[in-house]
Design a protein around this motif. Sequence first.
Motif, PDB file in Angstrom:
ATOM      1  N   ALA A 185       0.828  -1.207  -0.005  1.00 12.44           N
ATOM      2  CA  ALA A 185       0.192   0.012  -0.006  1.00 12.44           C
ATOM      3  C   ALA A 185       0.781   1.331  -0.023  1.00 12.44           C
ATOM      4  O   ALA A 185       1.853   1.284   0.571  1.00 12.44           O
ATOM      5  CB  ALA A 185      -1.107  -0.004   1.277  1.00 12.44           C
ATOM      6  N   GLU A 186       0.467   2.148  -0.609  1.00 14.21           N
ATOM      7  CA  GLU A 186       1.388   3.435  -0.767  1.00 14.21           C
ATOM      8  C   GLU A 186       1.023   4.161   0.476  1.00 14.21           C
ATOM      9  O   GLU A 186      -0.036   4.159   1.076  1.00 14.21           O
ATOM     10  CB  GLU A 186       0.647   4.179  -2.096  1.00 14.21           C
ATOM     11  CG  GLU A 186       1.097   3.704  -3.482  1.00 14.21           C
ATOM     12  CD  GLU A 186       0.514   4.548  -4.383  1.00 14.21           C
ATOM     13  OE1 GLU A 186       0.329   5.543  -4.344  1.00 14.21           O
ATOM     14  OE2 GLU A 186       0.349   3.965  -5.541  1.00 14.21           O
TER      15      GLU A 186
ATOM     16  N   ILE B  20       0.461   7.450   2.809  1.00 13.70           N
ATOM     17  CA  ILE B  20      -0.652   8.538   2.768  1.00 13.70           C
ATOM     18  C   ILE B  20      -0.480   9.525   3.742  1.00 13.70           C
ATOM     19  O   ILE B  20      -0.065   9.279   4.924  1.00 13.70           O
ATOM     20  CB  ILE B  20      -1.902   7.926   2.557  1.00 13.70           C
ATOM     21  CG1 ILE B  20      -3.126   8.914   2.583  1.00 13.70           C
ATOM     22  CG2 ILE B  20      -2.251   7.422   4.060  1.00 13.70           C
ATOM     23  CD1 ILE B  20      -4.562   8.338   2.053  1.00 13.70           C
TER      24      ILE B  20
ATOM     25  N   ASP C  85      -3.766  14.352   2.985  1.00  9.57           N
ATOM     26  CA  ASP C  85      -4.437  13.403   2.102  1.00  9.57           C
ATOM     27  C   ASP C  85      -5.693  12.674   2.740  1.00  9.57           C
ATOM     28  O   ASP C  85      -6.895  12.725   2.285  1.00  9.57           O
ATOM     29  CB  ASP C  85      -3.765  12.353   1.196  1.00  9.57           C
ATOM     30  CG  ASP C  85      -2.656  12.903   0.535  1.00  9.57           C
ATOM     31  OD1 ASP C  85      -2.875  14.069  -0.013  1.00  9.57           O
ATOM     32  OD2 ASP C  85      -1.589  12.160   0.268  1.00  9.57           O
TER      33      ASP C  85
ATOM     34  N   LEU D   3      -4.179   1.484   6.448  1.00  8.79           N
ATOM     35  CA  LEU D   3      -3.444   2.042   5.393  1.00  8.79           C
ATOM     36  C   LEU D   3      -4.045   1.325   4.153  1.00  8.79           C
ATOM     37  O   LEU D   3      -4.387   1.933   3.088  1.00  8.79           O
ATOM     38  CB  LEU D   3      -2.057   1.681   5.427  1.00  8.79           C
ATOM     39  CG  LEU D   3      -1.206   2.246   4.355  1.00  8.79           C
ATOM     40  CD1 LEU D   3      -1.289   3.686   4.054  1.00  8.79           C
ATOM     41  CD2 LEU D   3       0.249   1.810   4.376  1.00  8.79           C
ATOM     42  N   VAL D   4      -4.239   0.276   4.163  1.00  8.51           N
ATOM     43  CA  VAL D   4      -4.812  -0.599   2.977  1.00  8.51           C
ATOM     44  C   VAL D   4      -6.253   0.125   2.871  1.00  8.51           C
ATOM     45  O   VAL D   4      -6.678   0.275   1.422  1.00  8.51           O
ATOM     46  CB  VAL D   4      -5.020  -2.106   3.314  1.00  8.51           C
ATOM     47  CG1 VAL D   4      -5.754  -2.715   2.152  1.00  8.51           C
ATOM     48  CG2 VAL D   4      -3.571  -2.510   3.196  1.00  8.51           C
TER      49      VAL D   4
ATOM     50  N   ASN E 178      -6.103   3.311   1.338  1.00  6.63           N
ATOM     51  CA  ASN E 178      -5.665   3.379  -0.299  1.00  6.63           C
ATOM     52  C   ASN E 178      -6.871   2.842  -1.185  1.00  6.63           C
ATOM     53  O   ASN E 178      -6.896   3.515  -2.567  1.00  6.63           O
ATOM     54  CB  ASN E 178      -4.285   2.474  -0.386  1.00  6.63           C
ATOM     55  CG  ASN E 178      -2.970   3.194  -0.292  1.00  6.63           C
ATOM     56  OD1 ASN E 178      -2.879   4.127  -1.149  1.00  6.63           O
ATOM     57  ND2 ASN E 178      -2.528   3.022   0.996  1.00  6.63           N
TER      58      ASN E 178
ATOM     59  N   ARG F  64      -8.899   6.063  -1.523  1.00  2.00           N
ATOM     60  CA  ARG F  64      -8.239   6.826  -2.576  1.00  2.00           C
ATOM     61  C   ARG F  64      -8.487   6.561  -3.901  1.00  2.00           C
ATOM     62  O   ARG F  64      -8.725   7.538  -4.623  1.00  2.00           O
ATOM     63  CB  ARG F  64      -6.774   7.074  -2.258  1.00  2.00           C
ATOM     64  CG  ARG F  64      -6.138   8.091  -3.076  1.00  2.00           C
ATOM     65  CD  ARG F  64      -4.646   8.242  -2.743  1.00  2.00           C
ATOM     66  NE  ARG F  64      -3.907   7.451  -1.935  1.00  2.00           N
ATOM     67  CZ  ARG F  64      -2.658   7.538  -1.443  1.00  2.00           C
ATOM     68  NH1 ARG F  64      -2.199   8.624  -1.819  1.00  2.00           N
ATOM     69  NH2 ARG F  64      -2.063   6.676  -0.923  1.00  2.00           N
ATOM     70  N   ARG F  65      -8.172   5.348  -4.198  1.00  2.00           N
ATOM     71  CA  ARG F  65      -8.586   4.633  -5.594  1.00  2.00           C
ATOM     72  C   ARG F  65     -10.052   4.717  -6.106  1.00  2.00           C
ATOM     73  O   ARG F  65     -10.182   5.024  -7.419  1.00  2.00           O
ATOM     74  CB  ARG F  65      -7.887   3.461  -5.707  1.00  2.00           C
ATOM     75  CG  ARG F  65      -6.379   3.287  -5.947  1.00  2.00           C
ATOM     76  CD  ARG F  65      -5.793   1.972  -6.119  1.00  2.00           C
ATOM     77  NE  ARG F  65      -6.346   0.711  -5.720  1.00  2.00           N
ATOM     78  CZ  ARG F  65      -6.117   0.309  -4.483  1.00  2.00           C
ATOM     79  NH1 ARG F  65      -5.071   0.608  -3.653  1.00  2.00           N
ATOM     80  NH2 ARG F  65      -6.892  -0.784  -4.137  1.00  2.00           N
TER      81      ARG F  65
END
Length: 112
Positions: free
Chosen positions: A49-50, A52, A56, A97-98, A101, A104-105
Amino acid sequence: MTKKKAQPSRLTKSLLDTADDMRRAGVINAATHAKITLRHLGDQAAVMAEPITGDDIRKLREHARLSQAVFARYLNLTVGYVSQLERGAKRPSGPALVLLNVIRRKGIEAIL
């Protein structure tokens, strides 16, 4: 006694390289490629996961028009933790976090 995770064999590595090339060439689609990868690598094919930032996270929440309390409820977090994330006092990790993400997507609707 703990089990040692086996490394992929040379044959498996070669097959996965071939599958990567086929994906890039458009011979197989992303879903098929993911199945091949997961089947042969198992737990080693963990999705990264990116990271963040707090800004954000705040923007995601505000875009969804949610209060910190409601956002925390959807993510199964405490309001205090969401506040700390948004201020940058803490950084999300693991399942939080996952989920962030994914939001976010794909938008908040993906987890509702």
